[in-house]
Motif scaffolding. Structure first.
Motif, mmCIF file in Angstrom:
data_model
loop_
_atom_site.group_PDB
_atom_site.id
_atom_site.type_symbol
_atom_site.label_atom_id
_atom_site.label_comp_id
_atom_site.label_asym_id
_atom_site.label_seq_id
_atom_site.Cartn_x
_atom_site.Cartn_y
_atom_site.Cartn_z
ATOM 1 N N MET A 1 50.935 39.380 34.824
ATOM 2 C CA MET A 1 49.631 39.922 34.464
ATOM 3 C C MET A 1 48.551 38.888 34.778
ATOM 4 S SD MET A 1 48.533 41.524 30.860
ATOM 5 C CE MET A 1 46.839 41.764 30.472
ATOM 6 N N PRO A 2 47.385 39.349 35.219
ATOM 7 C CA PRO A 2 46.307 38.405 35.506
ATOM 8 C C PRO A 2 45.898 37.638 34.249
ATOM 9 C CG PRO A 2 45.811 40.568 36.398
ATOM 10 C CD PRO A 2 47.043 40.710 35.566
ATOM 11 N N THR A 3 45.277 36.515 34.464
ATOM 12 C CA THR A 3 44.837 35.675 33.361
ATOM 13 C C THR A 3 43.961 36.465 32.398
ATOM 14 O OG1 THR A 3 44.768 33.879 34.951
ATOM 15 C CG2 THR A 3 43.760 33.467 32.818
ATOM 16 N N GLN A 4 44.149 36.219 31.115
ATOM 17 C CA GLN A 4 43.370 36.921 30.103
ATOM 18 C C GLN A 4 41.879 36.658 30.274
ATOM 19 O OE1 GLN A 4 44.809 39.177 28.876
ATOM 20 N NE2 GLN A 4 46.148 38.735 27.186
ATOM 21 N N HIS A 5 41.089 37.623 29.902
ATOM 22 C CA HIS A 5 39.635 37.511 29.860
ATOM 23 C C HIS A 5 38.998 37.188 31.207
ATOM 24 C CE1 HIS A 5 39.908 38.101 25.629
ATOM 25 N NE2 HIS A 5 40.633 37.016 25.461
ATOM 26 N N THR A 6 39.525 37.783 32.246
ATOM 27 C CA THR A 6 38.877 37.707 33.553
ATOM 28 C C THR A 6 38.677 39.133 34.046
ATOM 29 O OG1 THR A 6 40.946 37.665 34.793
ATOM 30 C CG2 THR A 6 40.030 35.530 34.133
ATOM 31 N N PHE A 7 37.921 39.273 35.102
ATOM 32 C CA PHE A 7 37.771 40.590 35.719
ATOM 33 C C PHE A 7 37.940 40.406 37.220
ATOM 34 C CE2 PHE A 7 35.286 44.346 37.163
ATOM 35 C CZ PHE A 7 36.132 45.291 36.632
ATOM 36 N N SER A 8 39.164 40.104 37.600
ATOM 37 C CA SER A 8 39.461 39.818 38.994
ATOM 38 C C SER A 8 39.655 41.105 39.791
ATOM 39 C CB SER A 8 40.713 38.947 39.077
ATOM 40 O OG SER A 8 41.787 39.626 38.472
ATOM 41 N N ARG A 9 39.833 40.946 41.068
ATOM 42 C CA ARG A 9 39.968 42.072 41.983
ATOM 43 C C ARG A 9 41.118 43.008 41.604
ATOM 44 N NH1 ARG A 9 37.902 43.187 46.930
ATOM 45 N NH2 ARG A 9 39.239 44.328 48.368
ATOM 46 N N GLU A 10 42.228 42.457 41.137
ATOM 47 C CA GLU A 10 43.369 43.318 40.803
ATOM 48 C C GLU A 10 43.141 44.155 39.547
ATOM 49 O OE1 GLU A 10 44.480 39.048 39.686
ATOM 50 O OE2 GLU A 10 44.022 40.011 41.580
ATOM 51 N N LEU A 11 42.066 43.901 38.824
ATOM 52 C CA LEU A 11 41.742 44.698 37.640
ATOM 53 C C LEU A 11 40.742 45.814 37.950
ATOM 54 C CD1 LEU A 11 41.444 41.872 34.972
ATOM 55 C CD2 LEU A 11 43.305 43.504 35.265
ATOM 56 N N ARG A 12 40.443 46.019 39.227
ATOM 57 C CA ARG A 12 39.463 47.037 39.614
ATOM 58 C C ARG A 12 40.114 48.159 40.403
ATOM 59 N NH1 ARG A 12 35.565 42.910 42.521
ATOM 60 N NH2 ARG A 12 35.817 41.287 40.986
ATOM 61 N N LEU A 13 39.554 49.347 40.262
ATOM 62 C CA LEU A 13 39.921 50.451 41.148
ATOM 63 C C LEU A 13 39.050 50.290 42.381
ATOM 64 C CD1 LEU A 13 40.054 53.472 38.680
ATOM 65 C CD2 LEU A 13 41.929 52.087 39.519
ATOM 66 N N LEU A 14 39.671 50.146 43.538
ATOM 67 C CA LEU A 14 38.911 49.780 44.727
ATOM 68 C C LEU A 14 38.791 50.891 45.764
ATOM 69 C CD1 LEU A 14 40.386 46.201 45.162
ATOM 70 C CD2 LEU A 14 38.142 46.799 44.265
ATOM 71 N N THR A 15 39.782 51.741 45.863
ATOM 72 C CA THR A 15 39.767 52.729 46.948
ATOM 73 C C THR A 15 39.508 54.136 46.412
ATOM 74 O OG1 THR A 15 42.128 53.195 46.815
ATOM 75 C CG2 THR A 15 41.469 51.343 48.211
ATOM 76 N N PRO A 16 39.019 55.016 47.262
ATOM 77 C CA PRO A 16 38.822 56.411 46.838
ATOM 78 C C PRO A 16 40.115 57.059 46.330
ATOM 79 C CG PRO A 16 37.678 56.013 48.897
ATOM 80 C CD PRO A 16 38.487 54.774 48.610
ATOM 81 N N GLU A 17 41.254 56.654 46.876
ATOM 82 C CA GLU A 17 42.531 57.217 46.426
ATOM 83 C C GLU A 17 42.804 56.863 44.964
ATOM 84 O OE1 GLU A 17 42.313 55.501 49.449
ATOM 85 O OE2 GLU A 17 42.181 57.422 50.497
ATOM 86 N N HIS A 18 42.457 55.647 44.578
ATOM 87 C CA HIS A 18 42.640 55.243 43.180
ATOM 88 C C HIS A 18 41.800 56.138 42.263
ATOM 89 C CE1 HIS A 18 43.616 50.872 44.610
ATOM 90 N NE2 HIS A 18 44.670 51.668 44.708
#
Length: 119
Positions: A1-18
């Motif tokens: 899991m990504p580091t706590q209390h960050t908002f990195s790229r893997e925590l975002r919905l990026l594509t229209p398919e998502h």
């Protein structure tokens, strides 16, 4: 899991398919000012997507403020959320709320969504 209390790229919905996947069969948590849609994902962490339409919030500064508060609230509450993809949709009434009110509303909606997604 990504580091706590960050908002990195893997925590975002990026594509229209998502986004389409979330819109297809969502679990909802709503208020008159904001709606949260969610669906389970196959990852170990929640992800966030934002939909803040110009129709609801005409000025860019209003849209940016809402996005900033939502991202911060998500960042602080992500540890309490299950592995779901979430799309936050802002409505016109959110403009009248101050940041603190919006933050409290989002915390309530995160809890509701978490409860509904965990069964």
């Amino acid at each position: 899991m990504p580091t706590q209390h960050t908002f990195s790229r893997e925590l975002r919905l990026l594509t229209p398919e998502h986004f389409k996947r979330v819109f297809a069969e969502p679990v909802r948590a709503a208020s008159p000012q904001i709606t949260l849609l969610a669906c389970p994902n196959t990852l170990e962490h929640p992800r966030l997507g934002l939909a803040v339409p110009k129709k609801a919030l005409k000025r860019a500064v209003w849209r940016n403020r809402v996005k900033r508060v939502v991202r911060e609230s998500f960042r602080l509450n992500q540890a309490n959320l299950p592995a779901i993809d979430i799309v936050v949709i802002a409505k016109a009434g959110v403009k009248e709320m101050d940041n603190e009110e919006l933050f409290k509303l989002l915390e309530k909606l995160w809890r509701t969504l978490s409860r509904r997604c965990n069964g």
